[in-house]
Design a protein around this motif. Structure first.
Motif: not given
Length: 241
Positions: A223-241
């Motif tokens: 639950k977000i109730n002033g206990n966290c700060r959003l650092v950024g939004v994830v726009k891409q994910a890259v997975q290596t197999f």
């Protein structure tokens, strides 16, 4: 003060300007379809020009294209110079000429630093802690970040590994953009007040209350109730197999 009369462009030069503008419009539409954005300022920057005035004047037939401008614009917009100006393209050295190296078309890739989870937790206070080239590791992407402020993180743990639907497993690299506002439904990196490290979750909202939700149902909502700060939004994910 002496005033100079603008030189009128020939019909051929005006046609070149029209072709250039059509190519720009096409590249802009392609970028939009990818969820990206392309502006005249971007083109000017790629050409090494200050401001977008020259780009606008070339495309709108205010000034005539010259060979140097044509070559730079062809690289920035990825087109064959002959498609815009046959009269100028014939002066570009051909591959079979000796002592001439033909540059390839740009890949339109962008480099962002790779940081660790502790650094990510304090990223909002120091969005760009590295001087250009100062980070120990960088990764490339074709995604152009608005403002250029972003970093890569390697996913830890399995809280974002889902048995169904979108899943981002441990070891995947995520691109975190710091200068856009997070909306419900976005994947975000946040810093909890009781932790010096970052956490990676999905931002959700229910009844006006926001939560950090793991994609793995085995983990609880936060639950977000002033206990966290959003650092950024994830726009891409890259997975290596």
């Amino acid at each position: 003060m002496k005033k100079f009369k603008r030189t009128e462009l020939t019909p051929e030069q005006l046609t070149e300007a029209k072709r250039l503008k059509e190519i720009y419009s096409q590249r802009k539409a392609e970028a939009k379809a990818r969820g990206d954005r392309l502006t005249q300022e971007d083109i000017a920057e790629a050409c090494g020009w200050t401001g977008q005035s020259a780009v606008s004047q070339y495309m709108n037939g205010r000034i005539a294209l010259n060979l140097d401008a044509l070559v730079k614009l062809s690289r920035a917009l990825s087109f064959d110079p002959i498609d815009v100006s046959k009269r100028l393209a014939r002066h570009i050295p051909q591959p079979n000429q000796r002592n001439v190296e033909i540059a390839g078309q740009p890949s339109n890739t962008y480099r962002y630093p790779v940081v660790n989870w502790v650094a990510a937790g304090s990223w909002a206070e120091a969005v760009e802690p590295y001087e250009p080239g100062g980070a120990s590791e960088y990764m490339e992407t074709t995604y152009r970040v608005p403002g250029g402020e972003a970093f890569w993180l390697e996913v830890r743990g399995d809280s974002m590994t889902s048995p169904a639907g979108p899943s981002i497993p441990e070891g995947a690299m995520i691109l975190v953009v710091t200068q856009i506002d997070a909306q419900p439904g976005d994947l975000v990196v946040a810093k909890l007040e009781d932790s010096q490290e970052a956490t990676f979750k999905k931002l959700v909202e229910d009844g006006g209350q926001r939560y950090l939700k793991p994609l793995n149902p085995s983990y609880p909502l936060i639950k977000i109730n002033g206990n966290c700060r959003l650092v950024g939004v994830v726009k891409q994910a890259v997975q290596t197999f």
